[in-house]
Design a protein around this motif. Structure first.
Motif, PDB file in Angstrom:
ATOM      1  N   THR B  69       0.865  -1.180   0.000  1.00 25.71           N
ATOM      2  CA  THR B  69       0.000   0.000   0.000  1.00 25.71           C
ATOM      3  C   THR B  69       0.895   1.221   0.000  1.00 25.71           C
ATOM      4  O   THR B  69       1.824   1.304   0.809  1.00 25.71           O
ATOM      5  CB  THR B  69      -0.857   0.032   1.273  1.00 25.71           C
ATOM      6  OG1 THR B  69      -1.661  -1.154   1.319  1.00 25.71           O
ATOM      7  CG2 THR B  69      -1.778   1.250   1.309  1.00 25.71           C
ATOM      8  N   LEU B  70       0.630   2.165  -0.881  1.00 25.48           N
ATOM      9  CA  LEU B  70       1.427   3.389  -0.914  1.00 25.48           C
ATOM     10  C   LEU B  70       0.730   4.459  -0.084  1.00 25.48           C
ATOM     11  O   LEU B  70      -0.380   4.863  -0.405  1.00 25.48           O
ATOM     12  CB  LEU B  70       1.608   3.886  -2.351  1.00 25.48           C
ATOM     13  CG  LEU B  70       2.741   3.241  -3.146  1.00 25.48           C
ATOM     14  CD1 LEU B  70       2.425   1.798  -3.471  1.00 25.48           C
ATOM     15  CD2 LEU B  70       3.025   4.021  -4.410  1.00 25.48           C
ATOM     16  N   SER B  71       1.376   4.895   1.002  1.00 25.43           N
ATOM     17  CA  SER B  71       0.815   5.968   1.821  1.00 25.43           C
ATOM     18  C   SER B  71       1.716   7.186   1.720  1.00 25.43           C
ATOM     19  O   SER B  71       2.855   7.160   2.197  1.00 25.43           O
ATOM     20  CB  SER B  71       0.722   5.551   3.287  1.00 25.43           C
ATOM     21  OG  SER B  71      -0.002   4.360   3.403  1.00 25.43           O
ATOM     22  N   PHE B  72       1.198   8.227   1.102  1.00 30.43           N
ATOM     23  CA  PHE B  72       1.937   9.482   1.001  1.00 30.43           C
ATOM     24  C   PHE B  72       1.457  10.420   2.091  1.00 30.43           C
ATOM     25  O   PHE B  72       0.257  10.495   2.377  1.00 30.43           O
ATOM     26  CB  PHE B  72       1.663  10.165  -0.337  1.00 30.43           C
ATOM     27  CG  PHE B  72       2.316   9.501  -1.523  1.00 30.43           C
ATOM     28  CD1 PHE B  72       3.582   9.871  -1.928  1.00 30.43           C
ATOM     29  CD2 PHE B  72       1.641   8.509  -2.237  1.00 30.43           C
ATOM     30  CE1 PHE B  72       4.186   9.278  -3.032  1.00 30.43           C
ATOM     31  CE2 PHE B  72       2.234   7.908  -3.339  1.00 30.43           C
ATOM     32  CZ  PHE B  72       3.500   8.289  -3.745  1.00 30.43           C
ATOM     33  N   ALA B 138       7.400  15.690   1.309  1.00 27.51           N
ATOM     34  CA  ALA B 138       6.690  14.500   0.817  1.00 27.51           C
ATOM     35  C   ALA B 138       7.296  13.250   1.432  1.00 27.51           C
ATOM     36  O   ALA B 138       8.493  13.021   1.312  1.00 27.51           O
ATOM     37  CB  ALA B 138       6.799  14.438  -0.705  1.00 27.51           C
ATOM     38  N   ARG B 139       6.474  12.486   2.123  1.00 31.63           N
ATOM     39  CA  ARG B 139       6.947  11.231   2.734  1.00 31.63           C
ATOM     40  C   ARG B 139       6.157  10.086   2.137  1.00 31.63           C
ATOM     41  O   ARG B 139       4.963  10.238   1.859  1.00 31.63           O
ATOM     42  CB  ARG B 139       6.706  11.223   4.246  1.00 31.63           C
ATOM     43  CG  ARG B 139       7.199  12.450   4.957  1.00 31.63           C
ATOM     44  CD  ARG B 139       8.623  12.266   5.413  1.00 31.63           C
ATOM     45  NE  ARG B 139       9.152  13.550   5.870  1.00 31.63           N
ATOM     46  CZ  ARG B 139       9.858  13.692   6.990  1.00 31.63           C
ATOM     47  NH1 ARG B 139      10.105  12.669   7.763  1.00 31.63           N
ATOM     48  NH2 ARG B 139      10.332  14.869   7.316  1.00 31.63           N
ATOM     49  N   LEU B 140       6.832   8.953   1.978  1.00 35.33           N
ATOM     50  CA  LEU B 140       6.146   7.780   1.429  1.00 35.33           C
ATOM     51  C   LEU B 140       6.517   6.541   2.227  1.00 35.33           C
ATOM     52  O   LEU B 140       7.695   6.309   2.517  1.00 35.33           O
ATOM     53  CB  LEU B 140       6.544   7.587  -0.046  1.00 35.33           C
ATOM     54  CG  LEU B 140       6.082   6.292  -0.722  1.00 35.33           C
ATOM     55  CD1 LEU B 140       4.566   6.147  -0.685  1.00 35.33           C
ATOM     56  CD2 LEU B 140       6.572   6.233  -2.175  1.00 35.33           C
ATOM     57  N   ILE B 141       5.489   5.788   2.564  1.00 32.84           N
ATOM     58  CA  ILE B 141       5.689   4.477   3.172  1.00 32.84           C
ATOM     59  C   ILE B 141       5.009   3.441   2.292  1.00 32.84           C
ATOM     60  O   ILE B 141       3.877   3.639   1.858  1.00 32.84           O
ATOM     61  CB  ILE B 141       5.134   4.441   4.613  1.00 32.84           C
ATOM     62  CG1 ILE B 141       6.089   5.208   5.531  1.00 32.84           C
ATOM     63  CG2 ILE B 141       4.955   3.010   5.099  1.00 32.84           C
ATOM     64  CD1 ILE B 141       5.653   5.261   6.957  1.00 32.84           C
ATOM     65  N   MET B 142       5.733   2.365   1.996  1.00 37.36           N
ATOM     66  CA  MET B 142       5.142   1.254   1.257  1.00 37.36           C
ATOM     67  C   MET B 142       5.107   0.039   2.179  1.00 37.36           C
ATOM     68  O   MET B 142       6.134  -0.363   2.707  1.00 37.36           O
ATOM     69  CB  MET B 142       5.989   0.955   0.007  1.00 37.36           C
ATOM     70  CG  MET B 142       5.863   2.063  -1.039  1.00 37.36           C
ATOM     71  SD  MET B 142       7.086   2.022  -2.364  1.00 37.36           S
ATOM     72  CE  MET B 142       7.044   0.334  -2.848  1.00 37.36           C
ATOM     73  N   LYS B 143       3.923  -0.515   2.361  1.00 35.27           N
ATOM     74  CA  LYS B 143       3.771  -1.592   3.341  1.00 35.27           C
ATOM     75  C   LYS B 143       3.042  -2.761   2.693  1.00 35.27           C
ATOM     76  O   LYS B 143       1.915  -2.607   2.198  1.00 35.27           O
ATOM     77  CB  LYS B 143       2.984  -1.057   4.538  1.00 35.27           C
ATOM     78  CG  LYS B 143       2.904  -1.988   5.713  1.00 35.27           C
ATOM     79  CD  LYS B 143       2.299  -1.247   6.898  1.00 35.27           C
ATOM     80  CE  LYS B 143       2.313  -2.076   8.163  1.00 35.27           C
ATOM     81  NZ  LYS B 143       1.532  -3.303   8.062  1.00 35.27           N
ATOM     82  N   GLY B 280      11.605  10.067   2.015  1.00 34.74           N
ATOM     83  CA  GLY B 280      10.994  11.392   2.017  1.00 34.74           C
ATOM     84  C   GLY B 280      11.849  12.370   1.243  1.00 34.74           C
ATOM     85  O   GLY B 280      13.042  12.136   1.024  1.00 34.74           O
ATOM     86  N   VAL B 281      11.222  13.454   0.816  1.00 33.85           N
ATOM     87  CA  VAL B 281      11.956  14.472   0.072  1.00 33.85           C
ATOM     88  C   VAL B 281      11.303  15.830   0.293  1.00 33.85           C
ATOM     89  O   VAL B 281      10.081  15.927   0.464  1.00 33.85           O
ATOM     90  CB  VAL B 281      11.995  14.110  -1.439  1.00 33.85           C
ATOM     91  CG1 VAL B 281      10.607  14.113  -2.067  1.00 33.85           C
ATOM     92  CG2 VAL B 281      12.934  15.041  -2.217  1.00 33.85           C
ATOM     93  N   LEU B 282      12.148  16.887   0.328  1.00 32.49           N
ATOM     94  CA  LEU B 282      11.623  18.248   0.377  1.00 32.49           C
ATOM     95  C   LEU B 282      11.695  18.819  -1.030  1.00 32.49           C
ATOM     96  O   LEU B 282      12.774  18.837  -1.640  1.00 32.49           O
ATOM     97  CB  LEU B 282      12.454  19.116   1.336  1.00 32.49           C
ATOM     98  CG  LEU B 282      12.540  18.647   2.790  1.00 32.49           C
ATOM     99  CD1 LEU B 282      13.338  19.657   3.618  1.00 32.49           C
ATOM    100  CD2 LEU B 282      11.147  18.470   3.392  1.00 32.49           C
TER     101      LEU B 282
END
Lengths: 191, 294
Positions: B69-72, B138-143, B280-282
């Motif tokens: 699941t992509l959670s931004f 921007a942060r992203l977690i893939m679970k 994550g990235v700014l």
């Protein structure tokens, strides 16, 4: 010591394996997940012979390259979901090696003992490393019907790493660890 | 908004998240390897995990085929066009799927049909917050599904666990969740815990803990102590990598809290596999990279 086993995975070869053995597997294997297991268990004819074969619980990331396919990532998926179907597939179709993660339940354990089949635990999440041991994609079945994740991919692997966690004597490392860790849990809750 | 910049760097965020294990996670796995006996299954599995991380990074292929699941989570400046960003994010996800950084991994729950681009209602998941900075964080977690399936939610008191509405009760819940998960969530994983909230916010806040680095401790003293205690306790369970025994059963425990109603006391436990994908990235107003985080 790593035990090497090669396709075809005959009854003699798999009966020589014991829980805890590290193995390097070579030759033909098939991927299959929920859709395929349900179909095969319900009696849909397998498009390929599975006798003395290996079923890998995996939904790979596969890319089309020219006329062929390349597997980019192919780690194991949770096997327990196939527990209701696996005994029929072992008994009726002659599968002798299951590769997956997390182990399987009592029904599969019994079928492994009776028919001569082993369960191998691969490292979950190690998808790049495991994909590197795939030499080529020989073919694919049910691609249209199931989509690329659930399809039955026919792969040729070289020295695919795994550990035997359920053997033909009915032993299951998963069961042993569950029992031992239950004791540890109890101690932590009492302490 | 310079569309091309934004899309390119959002695709890069997805690529890095999918293929490049964060250094804090890799270091904890490396330390764990040193604790395991050589030639044991635990040692072999941990070293395969490290090899996998190196290979995925080098060859730019997914660490795990279940790209999850992509959670931004976007934190944006005042007045920023979040609808525009949402639509750019969706097209970045479709592109990352075409490039093989993501598996076709999104299924319609009624028809069983695949969303081949991974874009569907509420997929990818996006949260927008407003921040004080001029950049977009921007942060992203893939679970993946394996570890998602072993999450647990408890409603205290729980008589069978002997868990009452206190931190000792919380400790019991977390240990129970870890035991139930065995190796099935791809151990050694990280435990995200939320004390309180409701059934929905509890899990959401538990997952938000995964944005924290593994090295940090809760700023709340009693929670920091609970995190340390749980980390020690879980080690004693000896579940081991992939549940085959060993000293390493988790990579860390992160505990957060939300207020609750007088009638409810939930403990939500989310499990993140060792293939912990978080980046994550700014990004500046034109979508250019200011810096990468983690």
């Amino acid at each position: 010591m790593i035990k090497r086993i090669e396709y075809p995975f005959t009854e003699e070869k798999v009966r020589a394996l014991r829980v805890g053995d590290a193995v390097a597997l070579s030759g033909r294997i098939f991927t299959g997940r929920d859709r395929l297991h349900q179909e095969l268990a319900d009696g849909t004819a397998s498009p390929v012979g599975l006798r003395d074969g290996a079923m890998y619980h995996c939904g790979p990331v596969v890319m089309k390259e020219g006329d062929g396919w390349v597997v980019r990532a192919a780690g194991p998926t949770t096997s327990m979901r196939q527990d209701p179907f696996m005994p029929r597939i072992i008994t009726n179709l002659g599968v002798r090696v299951i590769i997956g993660k997390g182990g399987m339940g009592e029904a599969t354990r019994a079928a492994c003992r009776e028919n001569g089949c082993v369960y191998l635990q691969a490292v979950g999440g190690a998808a790049a490393l495991l994909a590197a041991s795939i030499e080529r994609v020989e073919g694919v079945h049910f691609l249209q019907e199931f989509g690329p994740t659930e399809a039955m991919w026919e792969l040729v692997v070289r020295d695919f790493s795994a550990v035997v966690t359920m053997d033909t004597r009915g032993r299951s490392l998963h069961r042993t660890i569950e029992r031992n860790t239950r004791k540890n849990l109890k101690m932590l809750l009492e302490g | 908004m310079k569309k091309a910049h934004w899309e390119k760097n959002l695709v890069e965020l997805i690529r890095r998240t999918s293929t490049d294990l964060p250094a804090d996670v890799e270091n904890v796995i490396r330390r764990a390897l040193g604790r395991e006996k050589k030639d044991s299954t635990a040692h072999n599995f941990l070293s395969m995990m490290l090899k996998n991380a190196a290979m995925a990074r080098r060859e730019s292929v997914p660490l795990c085929q279940d790209t999850g699941t992509l959670s931004f989570r976007f934190t944006v400046p005042t007045g920023f066009d979040t609808n525009g960003l949402a639509s750019l994010t969706r097209s970045a996800v479709a592109k990352a799927t075409r490039l093989g950084y993501l598996r076709q991994n999104t299924v319609d729950s009624v028809s069983g049909e695949l969303y081949v681009t991974n874009v569907a209602p509420a997929a990818p998941l996006m949260t927008f917050l407003q921040g004080a900075r001029k950049t977009v964080d921007a942060r992203l977690i893939m679970k993946g599904g394996g570890c998602e399936n072993v999450g647990q939610q408890y409603s205290l008191p729980d008589v069978t666990l002997g868990a009452s509405r206190d931190l000792e009760g919380v400790r019991r819940c977390v240990l129970d969740a870890v035991w139930k998960a065995q190796g099935r969530g791809c151990a050694p994983g990280v435990l995200g815990v939320c004390i309180g909230g409701d059934r929905a916010t509890g899990y959401a806040h538990a997952k938000e803990q995964f944005l924290r680095k593994l090295g940090d401790r809760s700023e709340v003293k009693v929670l920091a102590r609970l995190e340390d205690r749980l980390t020690r306790d879980i080690r004693k369970m000896e579940i081991g990598p992939m549940g085959l025994g060993g000293k390493t059963s988790s990579l860390g425990v992160k505990v957060g809290t939300l207020s609750r109603l007088p009638a409810s006391f939930f403990v939500s436990v989310s499990y993140m596999c060792w293939a912990f994908r978080r980046r994550g990235v700014l990004l500046g107003p034109e979508g250019g990279v200011h810096r990468w985080v983690y």
